[in-house]
Design a protein around this motif. Structure first.
Motif, mmCIF file in Angstrom:
data_model
loop_
_atom_site.group_PDB
_atom_site.id
_atom_site.type_symbol
_atom_site.label_atom_id
_atom_site.label_comp_id
_atom_site.label_asym_id
_atom_site.label_seq_id
_atom_site.Cartn_x
_atom_site.Cartn_y
_atom_site.Cartn_z
ATOM 1 N N ILE A 20 -16.946 -13.402 -28.551
ATOM 2 C CA ILE A 20 -18.307 -13.745 -28.601
ATOM 3 C C ILE A 20 -19.437 -13.852 -27.473
ATOM 4 O O ILE A 20 -18.166 -14.452 -26.029
ATOM 5 C CB ILE A 20 -18.282 -15.318 -29.478
ATOM 6 C CG1 ILE A 20 -17.618 -16.390 -29.109
ATOM 7 C CG2 ILE A 20 -18.028 -15.193 -30.927
ATOM 8 C CD1 ILE A 20 -17.879 -17.731 -28.867
ATOM 9 N N ARG A 21 -20.782 -13.683 -27.565
ATOM 10 C CA ARG A 21 -21.149 -13.725 -26.528
ATOM 11 C C ARG A 21 -20.967 -15.378 -26.059
ATOM 12 O O ARG A 21 -21.849 -15.877 -27.210
ATOM 13 C CB ARG A 21 -22.415 -12.740 -26.244
ATOM 14 C CG ARG A 21 -22.997 -13.291 -24.461
ATOM 15 C CD ARG A 21 -23.669 -11.962 -24.494
ATOM 16 N NE ARG A 21 -24.607 -11.870 -22.607
ATOM 17 C CZ ARG A 21 -25.585 -11.519 -22.762
ATOM 18 N NH1 ARG A 21 -25.954 -10.343 -22.990
ATOM 19 N NH2 ARG A 21 -25.842 -11.278 -21.782
ATOM 20 N N ILE A 22 -21.262 -16.037 -24.868
ATOM 21 C CA ILE A 22 -21.530 -17.262 -24.724
ATOM 22 C C ILE A 22 -22.926 -17.861 -23.515
ATOM 23 O O ILE A 22 -23.369 -17.059 -22.817
ATOM 24 C CB ILE A 22 -20.293 -18.441 -24.750
ATOM 25 C CG1 ILE A 22 -19.824 -18.383 -23.172
ATOM 26 C CG2 ILE A 22 -19.483 -18.537 -25.744
ATOM 27 C CD1 ILE A 22 -18.925 -18.772 -23.046
ATOM 28 N N ARG A 23 -23.257 -18.329 -23.710
ATOM 29 C CA ARG A 23 -25.056 -18.722 -23.015
ATOM 30 C C ARG A 23 -24.316 -19.424 -21.726
ATOM 31 O O ARG A 23 -22.733 -20.152 -21.660
ATOM 32 C CB ARG A 23 -25.653 -19.409 -23.172
ATOM 33 C CG ARG A 23 -26.402 -19.291 -24.693
ATOM 34 C CD ARG A 23 -27.206 -19.833 -25.018
ATOM 35 N NE ARG A 23 -27.421 -20.894 -25.367
ATOM 36 C CZ ARG A 23 -26.703 -20.882 -27.186
ATOM 37 N NH1 ARG A 23 -27.166 -20.679 -27.736
ATOM 38 N NH2 ARG A 23 -26.301 -22.787 -27.489
ATOM 39 N N HIS A 24 -24.738 -19.328 -21.162
ATOM 40 C CA HIS A 24 -24.189 -19.712 -19.208
ATOM 41 C C HIS A 24 -24.450 -21.202 -19.361
ATOM 42 O O HIS A 24 -23.898 -22.163 -18.233
ATOM 43 C CB HIS A 24 -25.269 -19.426 -17.904
ATOM 44 C CG HIS A 24 -26.936 -20.199 -18.201
ATOM 45 N ND1 HIS A 24 -27.841 -19.044 -19.187
ATOM 46 C CD2 HIS A 24 -27.807 -20.778 -17.591
ATOM 47 C CE1 HIS A 24 -29.053 -20.568 -18.991
ATOM 48 N NE2 HIS A 24 -28.723 -20.474 -17.941
ATOM 49 N N SER A 25 -25.102 -21.802 -20.160
ATOM 50 C CA SER A 25 -25.493 -23.588 -20.149
ATOM 51 C C SER A 25 -23.954 -23.952 -21.605
ATOM 52 O O SER A 25 -24.070 -25.201 -21.101
ATOM 53 C CB SER A 25 -27.080 -24.280 -21.351
ATOM 54 O OG SER A 25 -26.992 -23.373 -22.366
#
Length: 181
Positions: A1-6
């Motif tokens: 899954i792609r995750i956010r930088h935060s």
């Protein structure tokens, strides 16, 4: 899954883990870390525009990016099926058999527009905009010319139909591939 930088990875934000990553380089956290409460491997790179692309996975770095690229092409295809062309989300059809036929027809039409777009882009390249991306996708390019031919240029439409009877060969390919069923 792609995750956010935060998003947090073992109490540090993903940006803190991967802020040093450059475009074209891939970085993996050496050990599995907790992502949303699950122990996972995390890999990252930067897009050509400089965005941090972070993926939580159970695969190796190389396999993760190969699968992510495939997934992205599928996402783009579904997007053109839905909001950027066929508007399949608005269909009132609920019968499974009819939906299968509808998706089959839309897929055939999409493939024909793609084939036409690839062929036309070799003759008349798609303009590149200031941000470096093409003005339209290959599918949209083919669809625009197909609609124009259907409305105003019947001889050109016949040429397009002739193209449909040929096997599809991507731009890099030099020869057709024989496919049997």
């Amino acid at each position: 899954i792609r995750i956010r930088h935060s998003d947090l990875l073992d109490d540090l934000s993903a940006k803190e883990w991967f802020d040093h990553v450059q475009h074209g380089h891939f970085h993996e956290i050496d050990e599995k870390v907790f992502v949303f409460g699950e122990l996972m491997r995390v890999v990252a790179t930067r897009s050509p525009s400089g965005d941090l692309v972070i993926i939580a996975t159970n695969f190796s770095v190389r396999k993760t990016w190969k699968l992510y690229r495939l997934r992205w092409s599928v996402e783009c295809t579904f997007s053109s099926f839905k909001t950027r062309g066929s508007d399949l989300e608005r269909t009132g059809i609920t019968d499974a058999g009819r939906l299968r036929r509808l998706f089959g027809l839309v897929t055939l039409a999409w493939m024909f527009c793609l084939q036409l777009g690839v062929w036309l882009s070799q003759i008349q390249p798609i303009p590149i905009l200031k941000h470096g991306r093409k003005a339209v996708s290959l599918v949209r390019h083919g669809a625009q010319h197909l609609v124009d031919a259907l409305r105003w240029k019947p001889k050109r439409f016949v040429a397009f139909l002739d193209l449909l009877t040929r096997s599809f060969c991507p731009p890099e390919g030099t020869e057709s591939e024989v496919v049997t069923y």
